[in-house]
Design a protein around this motif. Structure first.
Motif, PDB file in Angstrom:
ATOM      1  N   GLY A  12       0.647  -1.125  -0.043  1.00  0.00           N
ATOM      2  CA  GLY A  12       0.024  -0.046   0.079  1.00  0.00           C
ATOM      3  C   GLY A  12       0.861   1.269  -0.089  1.00  0.00           C
ATOM      4  N   VAL A  13       0.222   2.258  -0.165  1.00  0.00           N
ATOM      5  CA  VAL A  13       0.896   3.603  -0.214  1.00  0.00           C
ATOM      6  C   VAL A  13       0.378   4.689   0.965  1.00  0.00           C
ATOM      7  CG1 VAL A  13       1.018   3.582  -2.659  1.00  0.00           C
ATOM      8  CG2 VAL A  13      -1.030   4.745  -1.735  1.00  0.00           C
ATOM      9  N   VAL A  14       0.997   5.665   1.319  1.00  0.00           N
ATOM     10  CA  VAL A  14       0.632   6.567   2.319  1.00  0.00           C
ATOM     11  C   VAL A  14       1.106   8.015   2.011  1.00  0.00           C
ATOM     12  CG1 VAL A  14       3.005   6.252   3.493  1.00  0.00           C
ATOM     13  CG2 VAL A  14       1.042   7.385   5.029  1.00  0.00           C
ATOM     14  N   ALA A  15       0.137   9.078   2.259  1.00  0.00           N
ATOM     15  CA  ALA A  15       0.466  10.230   1.756  1.00  0.00           C
ATOM     16  C   ALA A  15       0.017  11.296   3.006  1.00  0.00           C
ATOM     17  CB  ALA A  15      -0.285  10.870   0.510  1.00  0.00           C
ATOM     18  N   ALA A  16       0.624  12.436   2.993  1.00  0.00           N
ATOM     19  CA  ALA A  16       0.217  13.593   3.860  1.00  0.00           C
ATOM     20  C   ALA A  16      -0.308  14.695   3.047  1.00  0.00           C
ATOM     21  CB  ALA A  16       1.236  13.964   4.685  1.00  0.00           C
ATOM     22  N   SER A  17      -1.390  15.377   3.365  1.00  0.00           N
ATOM     23  CA  SER A  17      -2.055  16.471   2.559  1.00  0.00           C
ATOM     24  C   SER A  17      -3.131  17.109   3.221  1.00  0.00           C
ATOM     25  CB  SER A  17      -2.462  15.968   1.128  1.00  0.00           C
ATOM     26  OG  SER A  17      -3.329  16.834   0.359  1.00  0.00           O
ATOM     27  N   GLY A  18      -3.462  18.361   2.680  1.00  0.00           N
ATOM     28  CA  GLY A  18      -4.344  19.072   3.282  1.00  0.00           C
ATOM     29  C   GLY A  18      -5.725  18.930   2.504  1.00  0.00           C
ATOM     30  N   SER A  74      -3.456   4.973   2.783  1.00  0.00           N
ATOM     31  CA  SER A  74      -3.492   5.767   4.154  1.00  0.00           C
ATOM     32  C   SER A  74      -3.101   7.144   4.051  1.00  0.00           C
ATOM     33  CB  SER A  74      -2.542   4.933   5.307  1.00  0.00           C
ATOM     34  OG  SER A  74      -2.668   5.586   6.413  1.00  0.00           O
ATOM     35  N   ILE A  75      -3.984   8.061   4.561  1.00  0.00           N
ATOM     36  CA  ILE A  75      -3.781   9.564   4.251  1.00  0.00           C
ATOM     37  C   ILE A  75      -4.010   9.742   5.502  1.00  0.00           C
ATOM     38  CG2 ILE A  75      -4.746  11.499   3.076  1.00  0.00           C
ATOM     39  CD1 ILE A  75      -4.039   9.201   1.213  1.00  0.00           C
ATOM     40  N   PHE A  76      -2.781  10.854   5.846  1.00  0.00           N
ATOM     41  CA  PHE A  76      -3.103  11.689   6.893  1.00  0.00           C
ATOM     42  C   PHE A  76      -3.412  13.072   6.578  1.00  0.00           C
ATOM     43  CE2 PHE A  76      -0.141   8.447   8.191  1.00  0.00           C
ATOM     44  CZ  PHE A  76      -0.608   7.961   9.422  1.00  0.00           C
ATOM     45  N   MET A  77      -4.430  13.757   7.294  1.00  0.00           N
ATOM     46  CA  MET A  77      -4.687  14.996   7.009  1.00  0.00           C
ATOM     47  C   MET A  77      -4.936  15.936   8.114  1.00  0.00           C
ATOM     48  SD  MET A  77      -7.892  14.294   4.062  1.00  0.00           S
ATOM     49  CE  MET A  77      -7.927  15.771   3.554  1.00  0.00           C
ATOM     50  N   PRO A  78      -4.619  17.341   8.192  1.00  0.00           N
ATOM     51  CA  PRO A  78      -5.009  18.153   9.141  1.00  0.00           C
ATOM     52  C   PRO A  78      -6.385  18.346   9.584  1.00  0.00           C
ATOM     53  CG  PRO A  78      -4.359  19.469   7.322  1.00  0.00           C
ATOM     54  CD  PRO A  78      -4.105  18.108   7.067  1.00  0.00           C
ATOM     55  N   GLU A  79      -6.766  18.221  10.786  1.00  0.00           N
ATOM     56  CA  GLU A  79      -8.170  18.239  11.239  1.00  0.00           C
ATOM     57  C   GLU A  79      -9.003  19.432  10.782  1.00  0.00           C
ATOM     58  OE1 GLU A  79      -7.035  19.828  15.753  1.00  0.00           O
ATOM     59  OE2 GLU A  79      -7.688  17.693  15.522  1.00  0.00           O
ATOM     60  N   THR A  80      -8.078  20.501  10.411  1.00  0.00           N
ATOM     61  CA  THR A  80      -8.661  21.835   9.760  1.00  0.00           C
ATOM     62  C   THR A  80      -8.994  21.556   8.491  1.00  0.00           C
ATOM     63  OG1 THR A  80      -6.414  22.621   9.319  1.00  0.00           O
ATOM     64  CG2 THR A  80      -7.701  23.059  11.423  1.00  0.00           C
ATOM     65  N   ALA A  81      -8.688  20.631   7.704  1.00  0.00           N
ATOM     66  CA  ALA A  81      -9.074  20.372   6.156  1.00  0.00           C
ATOM     67  C   ALA A  81     -10.421  20.438   5.948  1.00  0.00           C
ATOM     68  CB  ALA A  81      -8.642  19.077   5.689  1.00  0.00           C
ATOM     69  N   ASP A  82     -11.049  20.791   4.733  1.00  0.00           N
ATOM     70  CA  ASP A  82     -12.321  21.140   4.531  1.00  0.00           C
ATOM     71  C   ASP A  82     -12.964  19.616   4.552  1.00  0.00           C
ATOM     72  OD1 ASP A  82     -14.714  21.335   2.908  1.00  0.00           O
ATOM     73  OD2 ASP A  82     -13.845  22.833   1.676  1.00  0.00           O
ATOM     74  N   PRO A  83     -14.015  19.582   5.356  1.00  0.00           N
ATOM     75  CA  PRO A  83     -14.881  18.266   5.244  1.00  0.00           C
ATOM     76  C   PRO A  83     -15.195  17.585   3.935  1.00  0.00           C
ATOM     77  CG  PRO A  83     -15.652  19.956   6.823  1.00  0.00           C
ATOM     78  CD  PRO A  83     -14.795  20.519   5.877  1.00  0.00           C
ATOM     79  N   LEU A  84     -15.274  18.503   2.957  1.00  0.00           N
ATOM     80  CA  LEU A  84     -15.622  17.913   1.776  1.00  0.00           C
ATOM     81  C   LEU A  84     -14.361  17.129   1.107  1.00  0.00           C
ATOM     82  CD1 LEU A  84     -17.144  19.582  -1.537  1.00  0.00           C
ATOM     83  CD2 LEU A  84     -14.779  18.788  -1.575  1.00  0.00           C
ATOM     84  N   ARG A  85     -13.122  17.489   1.482  1.00  0.00           N
ATOM     85  CA  ARG A  85     -11.766  16.831   0.824  1.00  0.00           C
ATOM     86  C   ARG A  85     -11.622  15.295   1.906  1.00  0.00           C
ATOM     87  NH1 ARG A  85      -7.918  21.772   0.670  1.00  0.00           N
ATOM     88  NH2 ARG A  85      -8.851  23.078  -1.078  1.00  0.00           N
ATOM     89  N   ILE A  86     -12.083  15.559   2.972  1.00  0.00           N
ATOM     90  CA  ILE A  86     -11.962  14.226   3.774  1.00  0.00           C
ATOM     91  C   ILE A  86     -13.077  13.393   3.228  1.00  0.00           C
ATOM     92  CG2 ILE A  86     -12.233  13.567   6.208  1.00  0.00           C
ATOM     93  CD1 ILE A  86     -11.401  16.317   7.195  1.00  0.00           C
ATOM     94  N   ASP A  87     -14.196  13.680   3.070  1.00  0.00           N
ATOM     95  CA  ASP A  87     -15.077  12.770   2.783  1.00  0.00           C
ATOM     96  C   ASP A  87     -14.795  12.127   1.499  1.00  0.00           C
ATOM     97  OD1 ASP A  87     -16.641  13.179   5.425  1.00  0.00           O
ATOM     98  OD2 ASP A  87     -18.266  14.764   4.236  1.00  0.00           O
ATOM     99  N   ALA A  88     -14.146  12.987   0.564  1.00  0.00           N
ATOM    100  CA  ALA A  88     -14.087  12.481  -0.604  1.00  0.00           C
ATOM    101  C   ALA A  88     -12.918  11.453  -0.675  1.00  0.00           C
ATOM    102  CB  ALA A  88     -13.536  13.711  -1.619  1.00  0.00           C
TER     103      ALA A  88
END
Length: 323
Positions: A76-82, A101-115
């Motif tokens: 698998g792959v892993v990434a970090a992004s807003g 597996s994706i690590f995102m800041p908790e301030t990221a737009d919910p639309l992006r997290i859901d996507a």
């Protein structure tokens, strides 16, 4: 560090033809644009916001994942992004059948997290983007995943170069090219392709004033880290530059223009007023530069810009514009 050769960019471009959308390039001749543009300018915008996963990032992400070995695909792959890179990696991973597996800041737009989650990625929210990058590196070690870096990777430069090849097909006679800068993946690829084809063209990067890592890096002739990112253009909010993308940019970019958040907001409104496009701040950055710090330079010229992507919820869009 050497940029990919013309042949390498062409090979990547051919490989991507059946994988990505050949996005349109539009002449911005509508009345609202003419009222804001410098005199006697022709501006053409490549609309990468219509790309798979909503941004140019899809190009490099699918190249990177398709080049993995069978063992790497299994791990698998892993990434970090807003946001935009996170969505692109999630999309590309699903297309190839790889776990992401994706690590995102908790301030990221919910639309992006859901996507990302709808595309099947495991999303872990953390305090900020710096923590996300730390955990990305730790996960590479602990789980054996392959890092999909948002900009410091040859496949990201090659993917951006494919976008540049299409831009040259549509606007080869441009005198000036204006390209948004986050970490440097987009501008490294496009500037290398444009410089090889049009050695006399001016190539400007655009950064927010509150995230001007490439501007400072070019001033100091080395990649630098800034103490704080402070901009509405979170997709352009890299806290540092890195050697590979920095060096390619240093070799090919004429200068970096910086735009304020208010100039970005004005360009977002202009895209909506003229085209009914809901552009995220990063998407509007190049347009902001043409209407702002590059206005005199662009007068009387043929200008090509990149509308790099638009993954933004209506709630966040309205909040940014104060509506």
């Amino acid at each position: 560090m050497q940029a990919p050769s013309v042949e390498e960019f062409q090979t990547a471009h051919v490989a991507l033809r059946d994988q990505v959308i050949r996005t349109p390039t539009l002449t911005l001749a509508h009345a609202p644009f003419r009222e804001r543009f410098p005199a006697d300018v022709q501006v053409r915008a490549k609309l990468e916001l219509f790309q798979h996963a909503g941004s140019f990032k899809a190009r490099g992400a699918i190249l990177g994942i398709r080049q993995l070995t069978p063992e790497q695909r299994s791990a698998g792959v892993v990434a970090a992004s807003g946001g935009n890179h996170a969505i692109a990696v999630s999309w590309a991973a699903r297309a190839v059948g790889v776990n992401a597996s994706i690590f995102m800041p908790e301030t990221a737009d919910p639309l992006r997290i859901d996507a990302c989650r709808k595309l099947g990625a495991k999303v872990t929210l953390v305090s900020d983007i710096a923590k996300a990058f730390d955990l990305m590196s730790e996960t590479e070690q602990s789980e054996g995943r392959t890092i999909m870096h948002p900009f410091e990777a040859r496949h990201m430069t090659l993917g951006a170069g494919s976008c540049g090849i299409e831009l040259l097909e549509d606007a080869a006679d441009s005198d000036i090219f204006v390209i948004p800068v986050g970490g440097g993946g987009l501008i490294s690829g496009i500037s290398a392709v444009v410089r090889q084809a049009r050695p006399d063209a001016k190539i400007f990067g655009v950064e927010p004033v509150g995230a001007d890592t490439m501007f400072r890096s070019l001033e100091e002739s080395k990649p630098v880290t800034i103490a704080k990112v402070d901009t509405i253009a979170d997709s352009l909010g890299s806290p540092y530059a890195l050697p590979y993308s920095f060096e390619i940019s240093r070799q090919n970019v004429s200068a970096i223009a910086r735009v304020t958040d208010d100039e970005i907001r004005s360009a977002m409104r202009l895209y909506f007023d003229a085209l009914r496009l809901i552009a995220e701040p990063a998407c509007a950055a190049a347009l902001a530069a043409v209407c702002g710090p590059l206005k005199e330079i662009c007068a009387g010229q043929k200008v090509a810009i990149i509308a790099c992507g638009s993954n933004i919820s209506l709630e966040r869009y309205d909040r940014i514009l104060g509506q």
